[in-house]
Design a protein around this motif. Structure first.
Motif, PDB file in Angstrom:
ATOM      1  N   ASP A 162       0.838  -1.200   0.000  1.00 27.42           N
ATOM      2  CA  ASP A 162       0.000   0.000   0.000  1.00 27.42           C
ATOM      3  C   ASP A 162       0.868   1.244   0.000  1.00 27.42           C
ATOM      4  O   ASP A 162       1.887   1.303   0.693  1.00 27.42           O
ATOM      5  CB  ASP A 162      -0.895   0.028   1.249  1.00 27.42           C
ATOM      6  CG  ASP A 162      -2.072  -0.914   1.141  1.00 27.42           C
ATOM      7  OD1 ASP A 162      -2.402  -1.329   0.029  1.00 27.42           O
ATOM      8  OD2 ASP A 162      -2.672  -1.234   2.189  1.00 27.42           O
ATOM      9  N   GLN A 163       0.478   2.252  -0.752  1.00 27.93           N
ATOM     10  CA  GLN A 163       1.118   3.570  -0.803  1.00 27.93           C
ATOM     11  C   GLN A 163       2.439   3.597  -1.579  1.00 27.93           C
ATOM     12  O   GLN A 163       3.110   4.638  -1.621  1.00 27.93           O
ATOM     13  CB  GLN A 163       1.385   4.119   0.613  1.00 27.93           C
ATOM     14  CG  GLN A 163       0.178   4.128   1.529  1.00 27.93           C
ATOM     15  CD  GLN A 163      -0.868   5.129   1.103  1.00 27.93           C
ATOM     16  OE1 GLN A 163      -0.551   6.178   0.577  1.00 27.93           O
ATOM     17  NE2 GLN A 163      -2.125   4.785   1.302  1.00 27.93           N
ATOM     18  N   LEU A 164       2.833   2.496  -2.204  1.00 30.71           N
ATOM     19  CA  LEU A 164       4.097   2.462  -2.944  1.00 30.71           C
ATOM     20  C   LEU A 164       4.007   3.330  -4.190  1.00 30.71           C
ATOM     21  O   LEU A 164       3.054   3.218  -4.969  1.00 30.71           O
ATOM     22  CB  LEU A 164       4.433   1.024  -3.338  1.00 30.71           C
ATOM     23  CG  LEU A 164       5.770   0.812  -4.062  1.00 30.71           C
ATOM     24  CD1 LEU A 164       6.944   1.159  -3.147  1.00 30.71           C
ATOM     25  CD2 LEU A 164       5.881  -0.629  -4.556  1.00 30.71           C
ATOM     26  N   ARG A 165       5.009   4.180  -4.380  1.00 28.63           N
ATOM     27  CA  ARG A 165       5.072   5.070  -5.542  1.00 28.63           C
ATOM     28  C   ARG A 165       6.451   4.977  -6.181  1.00 28.63           C
ATOM     29  O   ARG A 165       7.467   4.911  -5.477  1.00 28.63           O
ATOM     30  CB  ARG A 165       4.808   6.522  -5.139  1.00 28.63           C
ATOM     31  CG  ARG A 165       3.415   6.795  -4.671  1.00 28.63           C
ATOM     32  CD  ARG A 165       3.234   8.200  -4.136  1.00 28.63           C
ATOM     33  NE  ARG A 165       3.783   9.231  -5.001  1.00 28.63           N
ATOM     34  CZ  ARG A 165       3.441  10.523  -4.928  1.00 28.63           C
ATOM     35  NH1 ARG A 165       2.561  10.913  -4.024  1.00 28.63           N
ATOM     36  NH2 ARG A 165       3.989  11.399  -5.737  1.00 28.63           N
ATOM     37  N   SER A 166       6.492   4.993  -7.505  1.00 28.53           N
ATOM     38  CA  SER A 166       7.771   4.892  -8.208  1.00 28.53           C
ATOM     39  C   SER A 166       8.666   6.091  -7.940  1.00 28.53           C
ATOM     40  O   SER A 166       9.882   5.949  -7.771  1.00 28.53           O
ATOM     41  CB  SER A 166       7.532   4.752  -9.714  1.00 28.53           C
ATOM     42  OG  SER A 166       6.920   3.521 -10.011  1.00 28.53           O
ATOM     43  N   ASP A 167       8.087   7.290  -7.906  1.00 31.76           N
ATOM     44  CA  ASP A 167       8.918   8.482  -7.718  1.00 31.76           C
ATOM     45  C   ASP A 167       9.566   8.499  -6.343  1.00 31.76           C
ATOM     46  O   ASP A 167      10.765   8.778  -6.207  1.00 31.76           O
ATOM     47  CB  ASP A 167       8.107   9.758  -7.965  1.00 31.76           C
ATOM     48  CG  ASP A 167       6.819   9.813  -7.148  1.00 31.76           C
ATOM     49  OD1 ASP A 167       6.470   8.802  -6.510  1.00 31.76           O
ATOM     50  OD2 ASP A 167       6.158  10.874  -7.162  1.00 31.76           O
ATOM     51  N   TYR A 168       8.816   8.172  -5.294  1.00 30.82           N
ATOM     52  CA  TYR A 168       9.401   8.121  -3.955  1.00 30.82           C
ATOM     53  C   TYR A 168      10.420   6.988  -3.835  1.00 30.82           C
ATOM     54  O   TYR A 168      11.470   7.152  -3.216  1.00 30.82           O
ATOM     55  CB  TYR A 168       8.305   7.910  -2.912  1.00 30.82           C
ATOM     56  CG  TYR A 168       7.475   9.136  -2.615  1.00 30.82           C
ATOM     57  CD1 TYR A 168       7.600  10.307  -3.352  1.00 30.82           C
ATOM     58  CD2 TYR A 168       6.548   9.125  -1.576  1.00 30.82           C
ATOM     59  CE1 TYR A 168       6.837  11.422  -3.083  1.00 30.82           C
ATOM     60  CE2 TYR A 168       5.767  10.240  -1.286  1.00 30.82           C
ATOM     61  CZ  TYR A 168       5.915  11.384  -2.045  1.00 30.82           C
ATOM     62  OH  TYR A 168       5.152  12.480  -1.767  1.00 30.82           O
ATOM     63  N   LEU A 169      10.085   5.838  -4.416  1.00 29.62           N
ATOM     64  CA  LEU A 169      10.978   4.684  -4.338  1.00 29.62           C
ATOM     65  C   LEU A 169      12.344   5.014  -4.918  1.00 29.62           C
ATOM     66  O   LEU A 169      13.386   4.644  -4.349  1.00 29.62           O
ATOM     67  CB  LEU A 169      10.367   3.497  -5.085  1.00 29.62           C
ATOM     68  CG  LEU A 169      11.162   2.193  -5.078  1.00 29.62           C
ATOM     69  CD1 LEU A 169      11.259   1.628  -3.669  1.00 29.62           C
ATOM     70  CD2 LEU A 169      10.532   1.175  -6.018  1.00 29.62           C
ATOM     71  N   GLU A 170      12.370   5.737  -6.015  1.00 26.80           N
ATOM     72  CA  GLU A 170      13.634   6.077  -6.672  1.00 26.80           C
ATOM     73  C   GLU A 170      14.315   7.267  -6.003  1.00 26.80           C
ATOM     74  O   GLU A 170      15.549   7.329  -5.934  1.00 26.80           O
ATOM     75  CB  GLU A 170      13.377   6.343  -8.148  1.00 26.80           C
ATOM     76  CG  GLU A 170      12.918   5.087  -8.897  1.00 26.80           C
ATOM     77  CD  GLU A 170      12.436   5.373 -10.305  1.00 26.80           C
ATOM     78  OE1 GLU A 170      12.338   6.571 -10.660  1.00 26.80           O
ATOM     79  OE2 GLU A 170      12.159   4.414 -11.045  1.00 26.80           O
ATOM     80  N   THR A 171      13.548   8.206  -5.489  1.00 24.52           N
ATOM     81  CA  THR A 171      14.120   9.380  -4.825  1.00 24.52           C
ATOM     82  C   THR A 171      14.937   8.988  -3.592  1.00 24.52           C
ATOM     83  O   THR A 171      16.013   9.538  -3.333  1.00 24.52           O
ATOM     84  CB  THR A 171      13.007  10.356  -4.407  1.00 24.52           C
ATOM     85  OG1 THR A 171      12.331  10.817  -5.574  1.00 24.52           O
ATOM     86  CG2 THR A 171      13.574  11.544  -3.649  1.00 24.52           C
ATOM     87  N   TYR A 172      14.436   8.017  -2.834  1.00 24.38           N
ATOM     88  CA  TYR A 172      15.098   7.611  -1.595  1.00 24.38           C
ATOM     89  C   TYR A 172      16.117   6.488  -1.798  1.00 24.38           C
ATOM     90  O   TYR A 172      16.651   5.939  -0.824  1.00 24.38           O
ATOM     91  CB  TYR A 172      14.053   7.153  -0.570  1.00 24.38           C
ATOM     92  CG  TYR A 172      12.999   8.194  -0.262  1.00 24.38           C
ATOM     93  CD1 TYR A 172      13.337   9.542  -0.125  1.00 24.38           C
ATOM     94  CD2 TYR A 172      11.651   7.838  -0.121  1.00 24.38           C
ATOM     95  CE1 TYR A 172      12.372  10.492   0.144  1.00 24.38           C
ATOM     96  CE2 TYR A 172      10.680   8.786   0.163  1.00 24.38           C
ATOM     97  CZ  TYR A 172      11.045  10.117   0.286  1.00 24.38           C
ATOM     98  OH  TYR A 172      10.085  11.069   0.562  1.00 24.38           O
ATOM     99  N   ALA A 173      16.417   6.143  -3.049  1.00 25.82           N
ATOM    100  CA  ALA A 173      17.304   5.014  -3.350  1.00 25.82           C
ATOM    101  C   ALA A 173      18.670   5.095  -2.663  1.00 25.82           C
ATOM    102  O   ALA A 173      19.192   4.069  -2.203  1.00 25.82           O
ATOM    103  CB  ALA A 173      17.472   4.885  -4.868  1.00 25.82           C
ATOM    104  N   PRO A 174      19.310   6.269  -2.553  1.00 29.47           N
ATOM    105  CA  PRO A 174      20.635   6.321  -1.902  1.00 29.47           C
ATOM    106  C   PRO A 174      20.608   5.906  -0.434  1.00 29.47           C
ATOM    107  O   PRO A 174      21.654   5.598   0.143  1.00 29.47           O
ATOM    108  CB  PRO A 174      21.037   7.799  -2.050  1.00 29.47           C
ATOM    109  CG  PRO A 174      20.264   8.298  -3.225  1.00 29.47           C
ATOM    110  CD  PRO A 174      18.956   7.578  -3.153  1.00 29.47           C
ATOM    111  N   LEU A 175      19.421   5.872   0.173  1.00 26.78           N
ATOM    112  CA  LEU A 175      19.324   5.575   1.596  1.00 26.78           C
ATOM    113  C   LEU A 175      19.060   4.104   1.885  1.00 26.78           C
ATOM    114  O   LEU A 175      19.053   3.690   3.050  1.00 26.78           O
ATOM    115  CB  LEU A 175      18.200   6.415   2.230  1.00 26.78           C
ATOM    116  CG  LEU A 175      18.309   7.930   2.019  1.00 26.78           C
ATOM    117  CD1 LEU A 175      17.085   8.629   2.595  1.00 26.78           C
ATOM    118  CD2 LEU A 175      19.581   8.476   2.662  1.00 26.78           C
TER     119      LEU A 175
END
Length: 459
Positions: A40-53
Motif C-alpha cells: 500500500d502507498q508504494l510510488r515509483s517516484d518516492y521509491l527512486e528518490t530515496y534510493a541512496p538511503l
C-alpha cells in the motif's frame, strides 16, 4: 546392415537422452517458490528518490538486479487495497471478480458489508467470484502445493489467499487473526501465533511470520511450486521507505538462505492507493475546490423524480459515490428503468462539482474505450444504479456516515518488479497494468491463468 541398425539405435538413444536432459533443465527452471508482495502507498517516484538511503539487500537490490516496470497502474477505478489485491490475485477487474472495494452495499438489507465478512465463518473469500493464482496452482498440482498469505489487514490476507489456501494470518488491534474457513493443519502457524504477540510494527510482524513460514512449513521443498503472498502498508515518507527497505532486505536474505539462488521468484508491486490529500490544502493554496454532498444530491433527485412520476421514494440509499434506485417501486409503477436512469443522469449532471454521471445500463452495454476504466470497476451485483464522478479537487461528503474523500484524477505510477528465477535486470518504461502479473507468473510456473484473466503475460 546389422552395424547400420546399431548406429541408428545409438543415435536414437542419444537423441532421447538429450531430450530428457533438456526437459529436466526446463523443469529445473521453474521456481520452487513464488513470493508475491503487494505494498500500500508504494510510488515509483518516492521509491527512486530515496534510493541512496536503502540497504544493499532491499529495494536497492530489486531496482538494480530486477526486471522493473516503473509505470504500472490499474485498469479500473476506483481502487483501494481490497480491489487491488483481488485484481493482483485474479488477473481480472471488479467487473468479473466482484471485489469493488473494502465495502459493498447489500441491496437486500441496504447496509454496507465488508467484502470478506462471512456470517458463518467470520471471514471468507465468498464474495471473490473468480479463481486466483493460488487456486489454479492447487488445481494444477492436485492440491499438493502450499499457499499462504500474511498481511496487515483481513481483506488483503484473504483475497490474496484465494479459496483453497493452506493458511492466512493478519494483524488486527494488536492481535493475530485468522479464519476457520481455511481448515489449516499447520501446527507451526498455530504455535507461532500463540507464543508471539504482534508488535506495533505491522510490517515487521508480516516479515517475521513469513520467515517462520519459510523455516517450518516445508514450503518450496518439493517439485510443486508454492506461493507465499505478503501485503505491507507503507508510510509514504522517507522514514516509511527506509523501514520497509529493512523488512524487504531481511525477507530476501532469509529466503535466499533457505533456497538456492534462482529458485525463488519475487514479484513486488503497489496497490495503487494514496492518502496524501490533506484537508484544507486546496483552500489554502486557492486551488478550485468544493464539497459535493451525496445525501443532498439523493434528496434533490428524489424530489425531481417525484415531480415527474408522482411522489415516492425513488432513491433508496447512497454508498460512496453511488445512488441506488428503488427498482421494485419503479417496476410496480410500470416505468422503464432505462428511461428513469437517463432522466436521473441528466438531472444530477447539472449539480455543481459533478464531472460525469454513469448509469448501470450504460456501463453494462457500452464498449466505449472512454468508459473502460469505469466499466472495469463496476459490478452489477455490488454497485449502484448511478455512479457520480466528482470534479478533481472536490470533496465527496456523506453526512450520514461522516465520511469525506477528495477526488483526484492524476496518474501516480507505482512499480512492478520481478526478481529471481530466469529474470534479467532490465528497466522497461512502457506503461503496464497489474492484471498482467497473474498470467506472467502462471506462465513462469507452467499452469493456466485464473479463469477470468484475459490479460497477456508481461513476458
Amino acid at each position: 546392415m546389422r552395424n547400420r541398425n546399431r548406429y541408428l539405435y545409438i543415435t536414437l538413444l542419444s537423441l532421447l537422452g538429450f531430450s530428457a536432459e533438456a526437459t529436466a533443465q526446463a523443469i529445473a527452471q521453474t521456481p520452487q517458490l513464488v513470493v508475491s508482495i503487494a505494498i500500500d502507498q508504494l510510488r515509483s517516484d518516492y521509491l527512486e528518490t530515496y534510493a541512496p538511503l536503502y540497504s544493499q539487500g532491499g529495494f536497492k537490490l530489486l531496482l538494480s538486479k530486477g526486471l522493473v516496470y516503473p509505470n504500472a497502474n490499474y485498469n479500473f477505478t476506483p481502487v483501494d487495497h481490497a480491489s487491488a489485491t483481488a485484481s493482483l490475485a485474479t488477473g481480472s477487474t471488479p467487473y468479473y471478480n466482484g471485489v469493488t472495494g473494502v465495502e459493498w452495499l447489500d441491496r437486500k438489507t441496504l447496509r454496507p458489508q465488508n467484502i470478506v465478512d462471512d456470517k458463518e465463518q467470520g471471514y471468507s473469500p465468498a464474495q471473490l467470484l473468480t479463481s486466483t493464482l493460488g487456486d489454479e496452482m492447487k488445481i494444477a498440482f492436485n492440491g499438493l502445493c502450499k499457499v499462504f498469505s500474511f498481511a496487515t489487514n483481513a481483506e488483503s490476507a484473504i483475497l490474496a489467499a484465494g479459496h483453497v489456501a493452506d493458511g492466512t494470518v493478519w494483524c488486527s488491534q494488536g492481535a493475530w487473526k485468522t479464519t476457520p474457513y481455511y481448515p489449516s493443519g499447520e501446527a507451526w502457524m498455530s504455535q507461532y501465533t500463540r507464543q508471539y504477540n504482534p508488535s506495533d510494527d505491522a510490517n515487521r510482524n508480516v516479515t517475521a511470520l513469513a520467515l517462520r513460514c519459510v523455516e517450518q512449513s516445508g514450503i518450496g521443498m518439493d517439485d510443486n511450486t508454492d506461493l507465499l503472498c505478503l501485503s505491507y502498508t507503507l508510510q509514504p515518507d522517507i522514514v516509511g521507505y527506509q523501514l520497509l527497505d529493512h523488512d524487504i532486505a531481511d525477507l530476501i536474505k532469509g529466503i535466499q538462505r533457505k533456497f538456492p539462488t534462482g529458485r525463488v521468484l519475487f514479484v513486488i508491486t503497489g496497490t495503487g492507493t494514496t492518502t496524501e490529500e490533506r484537508e484544507g490544502v486546496n483552500e489554502r493554496f486557492h486551488i478550485p475546490t468544493g464539497k459535493f454532498y451525496i445525501n443532498r444530491a439523493a434528496n434533490l433527485l428524489n424530489m425531481y423524480l417525484g415531480a415527474v412520476y408522482g411522489s415516492a421514494q425513488y432513491v433508496e440509499t447512497t454508498h460512496r459515490n453511488q445512488l441506488y434506485l428503488n427498482r421494485k417501486h419503479i417496476e410496480k409503477k410500470n416505468l422503464n428503468l432505462g428511461v428513469v436512469l437517463r432522466q436521473a443522469q441528466e438531472f444530477v449532471l447539472q449539480m455543481a462539482g459533478v464531472r460525469n454521471v454513469y448509469t448501470s445500463t450504460q456501463l453494462l452495454t457500452s464498449d466505449s474505450q472512454l468508459l473502460q476504466k469505469v466499466r472495469n470497476g463496476f459490478n452489477i451485483d455490488k454497485c449502484g444504479d448511478l455512479l457520480i464522478d466528482i470534479a478533481p479537487g472536490w470533496q465527496l461528503v456523506n453526512e450520514e456516515t461522516q465520511s469525506t474523500s477528495v477526488s483526484r484524477s492524476s496518474y501516480i505510477p507505482f512499480p512492478i518488479i520481478f526478481f529471481g528465477t530466469n529474470i534479467t535486470a532490465q528497466r522497461i518504461v512502457t506503461p503496464v497494468t497489474v492484471d498482467r502479473i497473474a498470467p506472467t507468473i502462471a506462465r513462469a510456473i507452467r499452469i493456466r491463468a485464473p479463469n477470468a484473466c484475459s490479460a497477456e503475460p508481461l513476458f
